[in-house]
Write a protein that holds these residues in place. Structure first.
Motif, PDB file in Angstrom:
ATOM      1  N   THR A  53       0.836  -1.209   0.000  1.00 14.46           N
ATOM      2  CA  THR A  53       0.000   0.000   0.000  1.00 14.46           C
ATOM      3  C   THR A  53       0.867   1.254   0.000  1.00 14.46           C
ATOM      4  O   THR A  53       0.625   2.200  -0.767  1.00 14.46           O
ATOM      5  CB  THR A  53      -0.929   0.006   1.224  1.00 14.46           C
ATOM      6  N   ALA A  54       1.900   1.261   0.853  1.00 17.47           N
ATOM      7  CA  ALA A  54       2.820   2.403   0.885  1.00 17.47           C
ATOM      8  C   ALA A  54       3.515   2.564  -0.458  1.00 17.47           C
ATOM      9  O   ALA A  54       3.685   3.691  -0.955  1.00 17.47           O
ATOM     10  CB  ALA A  54       3.846   2.216   2.006  1.00 17.47           C
ATOM     11  N   GLY A  55       3.906   1.448  -1.073  1.00 14.83           N
ATOM     12  CA  GLY A  55       4.574   1.512  -2.365  1.00 14.83           C
ATOM     13  C   GLY A  55       3.692   2.090  -3.453  1.00 14.83           C
ATOM     14  O   GLY A  55       4.144   2.914  -4.253  1.00 14.83           O
ATOM     15  N   PHE A 158       9.181  -1.196  -2.273  1.00 15.11           N
ATOM     16  CA  PHE A 158       8.097  -1.616  -1.378  1.00 15.11           C
ATOM     17  C   PHE A 158       7.167  -2.618  -2.079  1.00 15.11           C
ATOM     18  O   PHE A 158       6.620  -3.520  -1.448  1.00 15.11           O
ATOM     19  CB  PHE A 158       7.265  -0.417  -0.920  1.00 15.11           C
ATOM     20  N   LEU A 159       6.994  -2.433  -3.395  1.00 11.64           N
ATOM     21  CA  LEU A 159       6.061  -3.287  -4.145  1.00 11.64           C
ATOM     22  C   LEU A 159       6.531  -4.735  -4.265  1.00 11.64           C
ATOM     23  O   LEU A 159       5.742  -5.614  -4.619  1.00 11.64           O
ATOM     24  CB  LEU A 159       5.840  -2.709  -5.548  1.00 11.64           C
ATOM     25  N   THR A 160       7.800  -4.990  -3.957  1.00 15.32           N
ATOM     26  CA  THR A 160       8.281  -6.375  -4.010  1.00 15.32           C
ATOM     27  C   THR A 160       7.548  -7.259  -3.011  1.00 15.32           C
ATOM     28  O   THR A 160       7.562  -8.495  -3.146  1.00 15.32           O
ATOM     29  CB  THR A 160       9.796  -6.448  -3.725  1.00 15.32           C
ATOM     30  N   GLU A 161       6.918  -6.666  -2.015  1.00 13.44           N
ATOM     31  CA  GLU A 161       6.219  -7.450  -0.996  1.00 13.44           C
ATOM     32  C   GLU A 161       4.864  -7.979  -1.467  1.00 13.44           C
ATOM     33  O   GLU A 161       4.210  -8.729  -0.736  1.00 13.44           O
ATOM     34  CB  GLU A 161       6.017  -6.611   0.273  1.00 13.44           C
ATOM     35  N   LEU A 162       4.432  -7.606  -2.664  1.00 13.37           N
ATOM     36  CA  LEU A 162       3.103  -8.014  -3.127  1.00 13.37           C
ATOM     37  C   LEU A 162       2.949  -9.537  -3.184  1.00 13.37           C
ATOM     38  O   LEU A 162       1.847 -10.062  -2.959  1.00 13.37           O
ATOM     39  CB  LEU A 162       2.831  -7.416  -4.516  1.00 13.37           C
TER      40      LEU A 162
END
Length: 276
Positions: A53-55, A158-162
């Motif tokens: 979400t932050a990403g 940050f989006l790598t955590e998806l």
């Protein structure tokens, strides 16, 4: 006071121990290893949703100028949640490792010791190294070496955590003995899809966006960047490629088993699937 309570140093360990107290009340037949594994995965999923979400917010806010546009989340999420989570997760992974081998009856796992810690580090070396690298590289870069530039690229990381919630869901479904459901197969496809796009293809995309900003072709971007930036990206990308290959091999192995006429439902589960 609210900032302290909201800090990841309180939130993630608090959620972990809350799940450890709650889950045995619902699943009374679960061992300590089962409870710790699922608790760890649930907290990982919560952090992943927060990071993704932050990403999305940071990337959407900084697309106009990927170098100079700023968003406060790019820095403060790393400080308040990223670093505390990585530190907590090393501890949680160790607990999961410890209880898993204790349940199996290993003599040296009757109590915590340097031997059990050393065994954990050796067995999970790449994961531990990955976490330590993020703590020692991402935090200093975010705070001190960016010169207030590149929030867009921090948001991309940050989006790598998806992919993490899908990886965690797969393990939880196996824990609940629901690996034969169509949901588990669908989730496996989502793991491969999100892992590829958000942990591998994301890096060429970031290089392409950098090239677009400076009007240079993609193949010239590595030569336009400092050597330290290329090395840092390579160090993050390399384990992702390795893990993706393992995921593909695992998926292919399961597909081949499911196609065998004599395969039973249990045979469709990975080898020691609860430990993978």
């Amino acid at each position: 006071m609210l900032q302290v309570l909201a800090c990841g140093a309180v939130v993630f360990p608090g959620l972990f121990f809350a799940f450890r107290r709650f889950l045995p009340c619902v699943f009374k037949h679960w061992s300590d290893a089962d409870v710790v594994l699922v608790s760890e995965r649930l907290v990982s999923s919560i952090h992943a949703v927060m990071a993704t979400t932050a990403g999305v917010i940071v990337v959407a806010s900084c697309r106009g100028n990927v170098i100079n546009d700023r968003h406060w989340l790019a820095t403060y999420f790393v400080i308040w949640y990223g670093v505390p989570y990585m530190t907590y997760d090393i501890f949680a992974m160790y607990l999961s490792h410890y209880h898993r081998f204790r349940v199996k009856g290993h003599e040296e796992y009757k109590q915590h010791s340097l031997k059990t810690v050393n065994s954990f580090v050796r067995r999970e070396f790449l994961l531990v190294l990955h976490h330590i690298a993020l703590l020692t590289i991402l935090l200093p870069v975010t705070l001190f070496f960016r010169r207030d530039q590149g929030d867009f690229f921090i948001g991309c990381l940050f989006l790598t955590e998806l992919s993490t919630p899908f990886v965690s869901l797969g393990k939880i479904l196996i824990q609940l003995s629901l690996q034969d459901l169509w949901l588990h197969k669908l989730n496996g496809g989502m793991v491969l899809l999100t892992f590829f796009f958000c942990r591998i293809a994301l890096f060429p995309y970031m290089y392409w966006m950098y090239g677009q900003h400076y009007s240079i072709p993609l193949y010239s971007v590595p030569f336009h960047l400092p050597l330290s930036a290329n090395l840092g990206n390579s160090c993050i990308l390399a384990p992702q490629v390795y893990w993706f290959v393992l995921l593909c091999r695992k998926g292919w192995r399961l597909y081949r088993r499911s196609r065998r006429p004599d395969s039973s439902p249990a045979a469709a589960v990975t080898d020691n699937s609860k430990d993978d």
